[in-house]
Design a protein around this motif. Structure first.
Motif, PDB file in Angstrom:
ATOM      1  N   ASN A  27       0.816  -1.211   0.000  1.00  0.00           N
ATOM      2  CA  ASN A  27       0.000   0.000   0.000  1.00  0.00           C
ATOM      3  C   ASN A  27       0.852   1.264   0.000  1.00  0.00           C
ATOM      4  OD1 ASN A  27      -2.713  -0.923  -0.088  1.00  0.00           O
ATOM      5  ND2 ASN A  27      -2.448  -1.722   1.969  1.00  0.00           N
ATOM      6  N   ARG A  28       1.993   1.234   0.678  1.00  0.00           N
ATOM      7  CA  ARG A  28       2.896   2.390   0.642  1.00  0.00           C
ATOM      8  C   ARG A  28       3.417   2.620  -0.770  1.00  0.00           C
ATOM      9  NH1 ARG A  28       6.493   1.593   6.147  1.00  0.00           N
ATOM     10  NH2 ARG A  28       4.845   2.180   7.577  1.00  0.00           N
ATOM     11  N   LYS A  29       3.797   1.546  -1.434  1.00  0.00           N
ATOM     12  CA  LYS A  29       4.292   1.643  -2.809  1.00  0.00           C
ATOM     13  C   LYS A  29       3.191   2.177  -3.727  1.00  0.00           C
ATOM     14  CE  LYS A  29       6.373  -1.329  -6.327  1.00  0.00           C
ATOM     15  NZ  LYS A  29       6.774  -2.708  -6.639  1.00  0.00           N
ATOM     16  N   PHE A  30       1.964   1.679  -3.543  1.00  0.00           N
ATOM     17  CA  PHE A  30       0.834   2.109  -4.361  1.00  0.00           C
ATOM     18  C   PHE A  30       0.539   3.599  -4.160  1.00  0.00           C
ATOM     19  CE2 PHE A  30      -3.834   2.706  -4.566  1.00  0.00           C
ATOM     20  CZ  PHE A  30      -3.987   2.540  -5.925  1.00  0.00           C
ATOM     21  N   LEU A  45      -4.642   6.192 -13.415  1.00  0.00           N
ATOM     22  CA  LEU A  45      -3.971   5.716 -12.216  1.00  0.00           C
ATOM     23  C   LEU A  45      -3.947   4.187 -12.204  1.00  0.00           C
ATOM     24  CD1 LEU A  45      -5.596   8.121  -9.632  1.00  0.00           C
ATOM     25  CD2 LEU A  45      -3.412   8.353 -10.777  1.00  0.00           C
ATOM     26  N   PRO A  46      -2.920   3.605 -11.611  1.00  0.00           N
ATOM     27  CA  PRO A  46      -2.815   2.144 -11.592  1.00  0.00           C
ATOM     28  C   PRO A  46      -3.740   1.523 -10.543  1.00  0.00           C
ATOM     29  CG  PRO A  46      -1.005   3.071 -10.377  1.00  0.00           C
ATOM     30  CD  PRO A  46      -1.762   4.224 -10.982  1.00  0.00           C
ATOM     31  N   GLU A  47      -4.022   0.258 -10.692  1.00  0.00           N
ATOM     32  CA  GLU A  47      -4.749  -0.510  -9.680  1.00  0.00           C
ATOM     33  C   GLU A  47      -3.725  -1.068  -8.696  1.00  0.00           C
ATOM     34  OE1 GLU A  47      -8.080  -1.074  -9.401  1.00  0.00           O
ATOM     35  OE2 GLU A  47      -8.389   0.316 -11.060  1.00  0.00           O
ATOM     36  N   LEU A  48      -4.193  -1.423  -7.512  1.00  0.00           N
ATOM     37  CA  LEU A  48      -3.296  -1.977  -6.496  1.00  0.00           C
ATOM     38  C   LEU A  48      -2.675  -3.280  -6.972  1.00  0.00           C
ATOM     39  CD1 LEU A  48      -2.088  -1.878  -3.673  1.00  0.00           C
ATOM     40  CD2 LEU A  48      -4.132  -3.009  -2.829  1.00  0.00           C
ATOM     41  N   ARG A  49      -3.432  -4.099  -7.683  1.00  0.00           N
ATOM     42  CA  ARG A  49      -2.922  -5.389  -8.171  1.00  0.00           C
ATOM     43  C   ARG A  49      -1.853  -5.216  -9.247  1.00  0.00           C
ATOM     44  NH1 ARG A  49      -4.666  -9.831  -5.140  1.00  0.00           N
ATOM     45  NH2 ARG A  49      -6.477  -9.090  -4.045  1.00  0.00           N
ATOM     46  N   GLU A  50      -1.844  -4.076  -9.928  1.00  0.00           N
ATOM     47  CA  GLU A  50      -0.814  -3.816 -10.931  1.00  0.00           C
ATOM     48  C   GLU A  50       0.514  -3.466 -10.279  1.00  0.00           C
ATOM     49  OE1 GLU A  50      -2.160  -0.740 -13.517  1.00  0.00           O
ATOM     50  OE2 GLU A  50      -4.041  -1.759 -13.978  1.00  0.00           O
ATOM     51  N   VAL A  51       0.471  -2.894  -9.079  1.00  0.00           N
ATOM     52  CA  VAL A  51       1.674  -2.433  -8.393  1.00  0.00           C
ATOM     53  C   VAL A  51       2.320  -3.552  -7.586  1.00  0.00           C
ATOM     54  CG1 VAL A  51       2.511  -0.826  -6.656  1.00  0.00           C
ATOM     55  CG2 VAL A  51       0.824  -0.078  -8.307  1.00  0.00           C
ATOM     56  N   SER A  52       1.504  -4.359  -6.901  1.00  0.00           N
ATOM     57  CA  SER A  52       2.060  -5.414  -6.047  1.00  0.00           C
ATOM     58  C   SER A  52       1.618  -6.783  -6.532  1.00  0.00           C
ATOM     59  CB  SER A  52       1.604  -5.220  -4.605  1.00  0.00           C
ATOM     60  OG  SER A  52       0.211  -5.408  -4.512  1.00  0.00           O
ATOM     61  N   ASN A  53       2.391  -7.789  -6.173  1.00  0.00           N
ATOM     62  CA  ASN A  53       2.094  -9.156  -6.545  1.00  0.00           C
ATOM     63  C   ASN A  53       1.763  -9.950  -5.284  1.00  0.00           C
ATOM     64  OD1 ASN A  53       1.908 -11.652  -7.704  1.00  0.00           O
ATOM     65  ND2 ASN A  53       4.075 -11.842  -8.188  1.00  0.00           N
ATOM     66  N   VAL A  54       0.500 -10.367  -5.120  1.00  0.00           N
ATOM     67  CA  VAL A  54       0.102 -11.080  -3.908  1.00  0.00           C
ATOM     68  C   VAL A  54       0.746 -12.452  -3.820  1.00  0.00           C
ATOM     69  CG1 VAL A  54      -2.065  -9.845  -3.648  1.00  0.00           C
ATOM     70  CG2 VAL A  54      -2.012 -11.932  -5.002  1.00  0.00           C
ATOM     71  N   TRP A  55       1.233 -12.973  -4.926  1.00  0.00           N
ATOM     72  CA  TRP A  55       1.879 -14.285  -4.911  1.00  0.00           C
ATOM     73  C   TRP A  55       3.264 -14.226  -4.275  1.00  0.00           C
ATOM     74  CZ3 TRP A  55      -0.964 -18.409  -5.738  1.00  0.00           C
ATOM     75  CH2 TRP A  55      -2.135 -18.262  -6.448  1.00  0.00           C
ATOM     76  N   SER A  56       3.804 -13.034  -4.118  1.00  0.00           N
ATOM     77  CA  SER A  56       5.119 -12.911  -3.488  1.00  0.00           C
ATOM     78  C   SER A  56       5.015 -12.622  -1.993  1.00  0.00           C
ATOM     79  CB  SER A  56       5.926 -11.812  -4.174  1.00  0.00           C
ATOM     80  OG  SER A  56       5.313 -10.560  -3.963  1.00  0.00           O
ATOM     81  N   PHE A  57       3.807 -12.585  -1.451  1.00  0.00           N
ATOM     82  CA  PHE A  57       3.620 -12.356  -0.017  1.00  0.00           C
ATOM     83  C   PHE A  57       4.054 -13.589   0.758  1.00  0.00           C
ATOM     84  CE2 PHE A  57       0.046  -8.949  -0.177  1.00  0.00           C
ATOM     85  CZ  PHE A  57       0.901  -8.112  -0.844  1.00  0.00           C
ATOM     86  N   ASP A  58       4.205 -13.435   2.087  1.00  0.00           N
ATOM     87  CA  ASP A  58       4.725 -14.508   2.925  1.00  0.00           C
ATOM     88  C   ASP A  58       3.822 -15.740   2.954  1.00  0.00           C
ATOM     89  OD1 ASP A  58       6.948 -13.077   3.534  1.00  0.00           O
ATOM     90  OD2 ASP A  58       6.176 -12.315   5.429  1.00  0.00           O
ATOM     91  N   LYS A  59       2.511 -15.541   3.117  1.00  0.00           N
ATOM     92  CA  LYS A  59       1.609 -16.687   3.126  1.00  0.00           C
ATOM     93  C   LYS A  59       1.185 -16.992   1.699  1.00  0.00           C
ATOM     94  CE  LYS A  59      -1.566 -15.542   6.194  1.00  0.00           C
ATOM     95  NZ  LYS A  59      -2.694 -15.655   7.077  1.00  0.00           N
ATOM     96  N   ASP A  60       0.971 -18.258   1.414  1.00  0.00           N
ATOM     97  CA  ASP A  60       0.579 -18.654   0.062  1.00  0.00           C
ATOM     98  C   ASP A  60      -0.916 -18.915  -0.048  1.00  0.00           C
ATOM     99  OD1 ASP A  60       3.129 -18.527  -0.922  1.00  0.00           O
ATOM    100  OD2 ASP A  60       3.608 -20.559  -0.335  1.00  0.00           O
ATOM    101  N   GLY A  61      -1.691 -18.343   0.808  1.00  0.00           N
ATOM    102  CA  GLY A  61      -3.130 -18.539   0.772  1.00  0.00           C
ATOM    103  C   GLY A  61      -3.611 -19.289   1.991  1.00  0.00           C
ATOM    104  N   LYS A  62      -4.835 -19.794   1.902  1.00  0.00           N
ATOM    105  CA  LYS A  62      -5.439 -20.502   3.015  1.00  0.00           C
ATOM    106  C   LYS A  62      -5.952 -21.855   2.554  1.00  0.00           C
ATOM    107  CE  LYS A  62      -6.840 -16.286   5.322  1.00  0.00           C
ATOM    108  NZ  LYS A  62      -7.948 -15.540   5.886  1.00  0.00           N
ATOM    109  N   ARG A  63      -6.140 -22.734   3.524  1.00  0.00           N
ATOM    110  CA  ARG A  63      -6.608 -24.074   3.209  1.00  0.00           C
ATOM    111  C   ARG A  63      -7.531 -24.565   4.318  1.00  0.00           C
ATOM    112  NH1 ARG A  63      -2.417 -28.270   1.225  1.00  0.00           N
ATOM    113  NH2 ARG A  63      -2.860 -27.080  -0.622  1.00  0.00           N
ATOM    114  N   TYR A  64      -8.576 -25.285   3.948  1.00  0.00           N
ATOM    115  CA  TYR A  64      -9.489 -25.892   4.912  1.00  0.00           C
ATOM    116  C   TYR A  64      -8.876 -27.177   5.435  1.00  0.00           C
ATOM    117  CZ  TYR A  64     -13.668 -27.987   6.887  1.00  0.00           C
ATOM    118  OH  TYR A  64     -14.570 -28.568   7.739  1.00  0.00           O
ATOM    119  N   ASN A  65      -8.885 -27.342   6.753  1.00  0.00           N
ATOM    120  CA  ASN A  65      -8.319 -28.536   7.375  1.00  0.00           C
ATOM    121  C   ASN A  65      -9.349 -29.111   8.346  1.00  0.00           C
ATOM    122  OD1 ASN A  65      -6.812 -30.523   8.530  1.00  0.00           O
ATOM    123  ND2 ASN A  65      -5.265 -29.178   9.397  1.00  0.00           N
TER     124      ASN A  65
END
Length: 75
Positions: A27-30, A45-65
């Motif tokens: 968000n700071r970068k955006f 103006l750019p969208e937030l998804r154009e500026v950052s890549n959520v796939w490079s975040f620490d968690k890789d998503g969620k899973r039902y267990n």
């Protein structure tokens, strides 16, 4: 908070506790890019998804267990 617990058996795939730092940096970068474009007079103006890549975040998503214990459901 002794009675506070998760209602669904969903957890993050990796061991990262949260993505707060990743979201804060994105968000700071955006906001910096938007301010620069507004100050230069550009209207597109750019969208937030154009500026950052959520796939490079620490968690890789969620899973039902379905096998999560009561201890793991506590907050």
């Amino acid at each position: 908070m002794s009675r506070s617990k998760k209602k669904t058996k969903i957890h993050g795939i990796t061991t990262a506790k949260s993505e707060k730092e990743n979201k804060r940096d994105a968000n700071r970068k955006f906001r910096r890019i938007v301010k620069q474009k507004v100050n230069s007079g550009k209207t597109e103006l750019p969208e937030l998804r154009e500026v950052s890549n959520v796939w490079s975040f620490d968690k890789d998503g969620k899973r039902y267990n379905p096998e999560m214990t009561e201890k793991e459901l506590r907050k």
